[in-house]
Design a protein around this motif. Structure first.
Motif, PDB file in Angstrom:
ATOM      1  N   GLY A   1      -5.205   3.629   0.349  1.00 30.43           N
ATOM      2  CA  GLY A   1      -3.973   2.919   0.066  1.00 30.43           C
ATOM      3  C   GLY A   1      -4.017   1.894  -1.081  1.00 30.43           C
ATOM      4  N   ASN A   2      -5.143   1.180  -1.046  1.00 29.91           N
ATOM      5  CA  ASN A   2      -5.328   0.112  -2.311  1.00 29.91           C
ATOM      6  C   ASN A   2      -5.543   0.938  -3.520  1.00 29.91           C
ATOM      7  OD1 ASN A   2      -5.574  -1.931  -0.254  1.00 29.91           O
ATOM      8  ND2 ASN A   2      -7.581  -1.923  -0.210  1.00 29.91           N
ATOM      9  N   CYS A   3      -6.009   1.977  -3.673  1.00 28.43           N
ATOM     10  CA  CYS A   3      -6.028   2.666  -4.993  1.00 28.43           C
ATOM     11  C   CYS A   3      -4.502   3.172  -5.347  1.00 28.43           C
ATOM     12  CB  CYS A   3      -6.975   3.984  -4.778  1.00 28.43           C
ATOM     13  SG  CYS A   3      -8.585   3.682  -4.678  1.00 28.43           S
ATOM     14  N   LEU A   4      -3.915   3.961  -4.605  1.00 23.84           N
ATOM     15  CA  LEU A   4      -2.286   4.159  -4.809  1.00 23.84           C
ATOM     16  C   LEU A   4      -1.459   2.825  -5.140  1.00 23.84           C
ATOM     17  CD1 LEU A   4      -1.816   6.632  -1.868  1.00 23.84           C
ATOM     18  CD2 LEU A   4      -1.804   7.217  -4.236  1.00 23.84           C
ATOM     19  N   ASN A   5      -1.799   1.676  -4.778  1.00 27.04           N
ATOM     20  CA  ASN A   5      -1.126   0.636  -5.058  1.00 27.04           C
ATOM     21  C   ASN A   5      -1.658   0.005  -6.573  1.00 27.04           C
ATOM     22  OD1 ASN A   5       0.284   0.381  -2.584  1.00 27.04           O
ATOM     23  ND2 ASN A   5      -1.368  -1.239  -1.597  1.00 27.04           N
ATOM     24  N   ILE A   6      -2.411   0.482  -7.109  1.00 26.62           N
ATOM     25  CA  ILE A   6      -2.608  -0.088  -8.158  1.00 26.62           C
ATOM     26  C   ILE A   6      -3.102   1.029  -9.472  1.00 26.62           C
ATOM     27  CG2 ILE A   6      -4.046  -2.045  -7.301  1.00 26.62           C
ATOM     28  CD1 ILE A   6      -6.696  -0.793  -8.338  1.00 26.62           C
ATOM     29  N   GLY A   7      -2.620   2.118  -9.012  1.00 27.29           N
ATOM     30  CA  GLY A   7      -2.636   3.296 -10.248  1.00 27.29           C
ATOM     31  C   GLY A   7      -3.767   4.219 -10.406  1.00 27.29           C
ATOM     32  N   ILE A  13       0.162  13.821  -0.951  1.00 25.02           N
ATOM     33  CA  ILE A  13       0.405  12.507  -1.372  1.00 25.02           C
ATOM     34  C   ILE A  13       1.764  11.978  -1.005  1.00 25.02           C
ATOM     35  CG2 ILE A  13       1.299  13.086  -3.828  1.00 25.02           C
ATOM     36  CD1 ILE A  13       0.087  10.411  -4.739  1.00 25.02           C
ATOM     37  N   ASN A  14       1.680  10.601  -0.365  1.00 31.01           N
ATOM     38  CA  ASN A  14       3.128  10.160   0.139  1.00 31.01           C
ATOM     39  C   ASN A  14       4.094  10.063  -1.139  1.00 31.01           C
ATOM     40  OD1 ASN A  14       4.680   7.421  -0.105  1.00 31.01           O
ATOM     41  ND2 ASN A  14       4.352   8.124   2.216  1.00 31.01           N
ATOM     42  N   GLY A  15       5.372  10.563  -0.837  1.00 31.70           N
ATOM     43  CA  GLY A  15       6.458  10.715  -1.598  1.00 31.70           C
ATOM     44  C   GLY A  15       6.562   9.427  -2.538  1.00 31.70           C
ATOM     45  N   TYR A  16       6.766   8.290  -1.905  1.00 28.91           N
ATOM     46  CA  TYR A  16       7.250   7.309  -2.263  1.00 28.91           C
ATOM     47  C   TYR A  16       5.929   6.933  -3.356  1.00 28.91           C
ATOM     48  CZ  TYR A  16       7.096   1.851  -2.767  1.00 28.91           C
ATOM     49  OH  TYR A  16       6.979   0.796  -3.143  1.00 28.91           O
ATOM     50  N   LYS A  17       4.640   7.001  -2.894  1.00 27.43           N
ATOM     51  CA  LYS A  17       3.611   6.538  -3.841  1.00 27.43           C
ATOM     52  C   LYS A  17       3.533   7.272  -5.122  1.00 27.43           C
ATOM     53  CE  LYS A  17       2.045   3.242  -1.442  1.00 27.43           C
ATOM     54  NZ  LYS A  17       2.250   1.698  -2.093  1.00 27.43           N
ATOM     55  N   LYS A  18       3.718   8.761  -4.849  1.00 32.93           N
ATOM     56  CA  LYS A  18       3.816   9.649  -5.972  1.00 32.93           C
ATOM     57  C   LYS A  18       4.916   9.261  -7.021  1.00 32.93           C
ATOM     58  CE  LYS A  18       4.899  14.598  -7.227  1.00 32.93           C
ATOM     59  NZ  LYS A  18       5.159  15.703  -6.578  1.00 32.93           N
ATOM     60  N   ASN A  19       6.158   8.850  -6.456  1.00 33.07           N
ATOM     61  CA  ASN A  19       6.993   8.533  -7.631  1.00 33.07           C
ATOM     62  C   ASN A  19       6.529   7.320  -8.260  1.00 33.07           C
ATOM     63  OD1 ASN A  19      10.129   8.528  -8.397  1.00 33.07           O
ATOM     64  ND2 ASN A  19       9.843   6.629  -7.640  1.00 33.07           N
ATOM     65  N   ASP A  32      -0.489   2.043 -15.905  1.00 29.04           N
ATOM     66  CA  ASP A  32      -0.275   3.420 -16.727  1.00 29.04           C
ATOM     67  C   ASP A  32       0.435   4.482 -15.823  1.00 29.04           C
ATOM     68  OD1 ASP A  32      -1.351   2.226 -18.691  1.00 29.04           O
ATOM     69  OD2 ASP A  32      -3.374   3.039 -18.117  1.00 29.04           O
ATOM     70  N   LYS A  33       1.142   4.921 -16.460  1.00 30.49           N
ATOM     71  CA  LYS A  33       2.018   6.219 -15.807  1.00 30.49           C
ATOM     72  C   LYS A  33       0.896   7.458 -15.657  1.00 30.49           C
ATOM     73  CE  LYS A  33       6.587   5.411 -17.517  1.00 30.49           C
ATOM     74  NZ  LYS A  33       7.843   5.760 -18.219  1.00 30.49           N
ATOM     75  N   PHE A  34       1.271   8.045 -14.388  1.00 30.14           N
ATOM     76  CA  PHE A  34       0.064   9.147 -14.002  1.00 30.14           C
ATOM     77  C   PHE A  34       0.950  10.255 -14.122  1.00 30.14           C
ATOM     78  CE2 PHE A  34      -2.878  11.895 -12.491  1.00 30.14           C
ATOM     79  CZ  PHE A  34      -4.166  11.386 -12.258  1.00 30.14           C
ATOM     80  N   ASN A  35       0.501  11.515 -14.994  1.00 31.30           N
ATOM     81  CA  ASN A  35       1.232  12.676 -14.973  1.00 31.30           C
ATOM     82  C   ASN A  35       0.331  13.872 -14.606  1.00 31.30           C
ATOM     83  OD1 ASN A  35       2.977  14.968 -16.251  1.00 31.30           O
ATOM     84  ND2 ASN A  35       4.494  13.547 -15.666  1.00 31.30           N
ATOM     85  N   ILE A  36      -0.262  13.960 -15.736  1.00 30.96           N
ATOM     86  CA  ILE A  36      -1.377  15.265 -15.796  1.00 30.96           C
ATOM     87  C   ILE A  36      -2.539  14.325 -16.483  1.00 30.96           C
ATOM     88  CG2 ILE A  36      -2.169  17.461 -16.673  1.00 30.96           C
ATOM     89  CD1 ILE A  36       0.854  18.163 -16.380  1.00 30.96           C
ATOM     90  N   ILE A  79       6.400  -3.937  -6.446  1.00 28.18           N
ATOM     91  CA  ILE A  79       7.258  -4.759  -6.936  1.00 28.18           C
ATOM     92  C   ILE A  79       8.008  -4.493  -8.081  1.00 28.18           C
ATOM     93  CG2 ILE A  79       7.408  -7.187  -8.204  1.00 28.18           C
ATOM     94  CD1 ILE A  79       4.964  -8.175  -6.621  1.00 28.18           C
ATOM     95  N   ASP A  80       7.402  -3.767  -8.904  1.00 30.21           N
ATOM     96  CA  ASP A  80       8.209  -2.775  -9.922  1.00 30.21           C
ATOM     97  C   ASP A  80       9.268  -1.882  -9.383  1.00 30.21           C
ATOM     98  OD1 ASP A  80       6.361  -3.979 -12.342  1.00 30.21           O
ATOM     99  OD2 ASP A  80       4.831  -2.597 -11.337  1.00 30.21           O
ATOM    100  N   TYR A  81       8.930  -1.228  -8.205  1.00 27.73           N
ATOM    101  CA  TYR A  81      10.033  -0.606  -7.633  1.00 27.73           C
ATOM    102  C   TYR A  81      11.120  -1.050  -7.120  1.00 27.73           C
ATOM    103  CZ  TYR A  81      12.096   2.515  -4.085  1.00 27.73           C
ATOM    104  OH  TYR A  81      13.094   3.126  -3.443  1.00 27.73           O
ATOM    105  N   LEU A  82      10.830  -2.463  -6.776  1.00 26.74           N
ATOM    106  CA  LEU A  82      11.972  -3.177  -6.058  1.00 26.74           C
ATOM    107  C   LEU A  82      12.848  -3.617  -7.370  1.00 26.74           C
ATOM    108  CD1 LEU A  82      10.423  -5.133  -3.371  1.00 26.74           C
ATOM    109  CD2 LEU A  82      12.049  -3.121  -3.143  1.00 26.74           C
TER     110      LEU A  82
END
Length: 198
Positions: free
Chosen positions: A110-116, A164-170, A4-8, A179-182
């Protein structure tokens, strides 16, 4: 696997004011046999939630109907211990989309950021304010604004920023895992590769 996309996120929260919650408490080792990221929420905090006969422990917060929401507020040093990804999977599968703490173990974060799941690290002082607000009113609402990188206690307007790390934030804003990012930049990768000299 996209998430799921995370915004607010605006939600009530579940308080767990226990320090040094490790990954074996989050998801005991005996439940790590599955390889798919589903079903782990049933055993989130299993030994704290249930007695040996599988009856719920009425004094544990997840069994208290007074508390609900998509935000888990934990004590300092949340997610310490082993590096098991399953701990983050269990948090997500249970329905939490953010965990708030004054300190996270790096691997769990890191594991949390990897899965949403968004790990929101706040100051000890702001953490105390959140716990006190929930103690006063279990329906206290928190707003976690990822674009602005802020967390707010809605009733009082008290706010704090988080990193938050910019890459993970995006990735979280777009609902991407690595994988989705690539895959999303596949054409750029192909274009770059085709321009390389042979």
């Amino acid at each position: 696997m996209a998430y799921d996309k995370f915004n607010i996120l605006t939600s009530s929260a579940v308080p767990l004011p226990i320090e040094n919650v490790d990954t074996d408490q989050i998801i005991p080792a005996r439940f790590l046999k599955a390889t798919e990221r589903v079903g782990f929420g049933d055993n989130l905090f299993r030994d704290w939630r249930y007695n040996n006969d599988d009856s719920p422990k009425t004094d544990f917060v997840l069994n208290n109907p007074v508390f609900s929401g998509k935000i888990l507020v934990g004590g300092k040093n949340f997610g310490s211990g082993s590096s098991r990804e399953h701990a983050a999977w269990a948090v997500y599968d249970y329905g939490f989309r953010a965990v708030v703490s004054s300190f996270f173990a790096d691997i769990f974060k890191g594991n949390c950021l990897n899965i949403g799941v968004l790990p929101v690290q706040v100051s000890p002082e702001f953490s105390d304010k959140i716990f006190k607000a929930i103690e006063t009113d279990p329906k206290t609402t928190l707003e976690i604004n990822l674009p602005e990188q802020t967390i707010t206690i809605v009733a009082t307007g008290e706010k704090e920023s988080f990193d938050i790390n910019g890459y993970k934030k995006n990735n979280m804003l777009n609902g991407f895992d690595d994988i989705d990012y690539l895959q999303n930049i596949k054409q750029e990768i192909v274009g770059f590769a085709s321009a390389l000299p042979y």
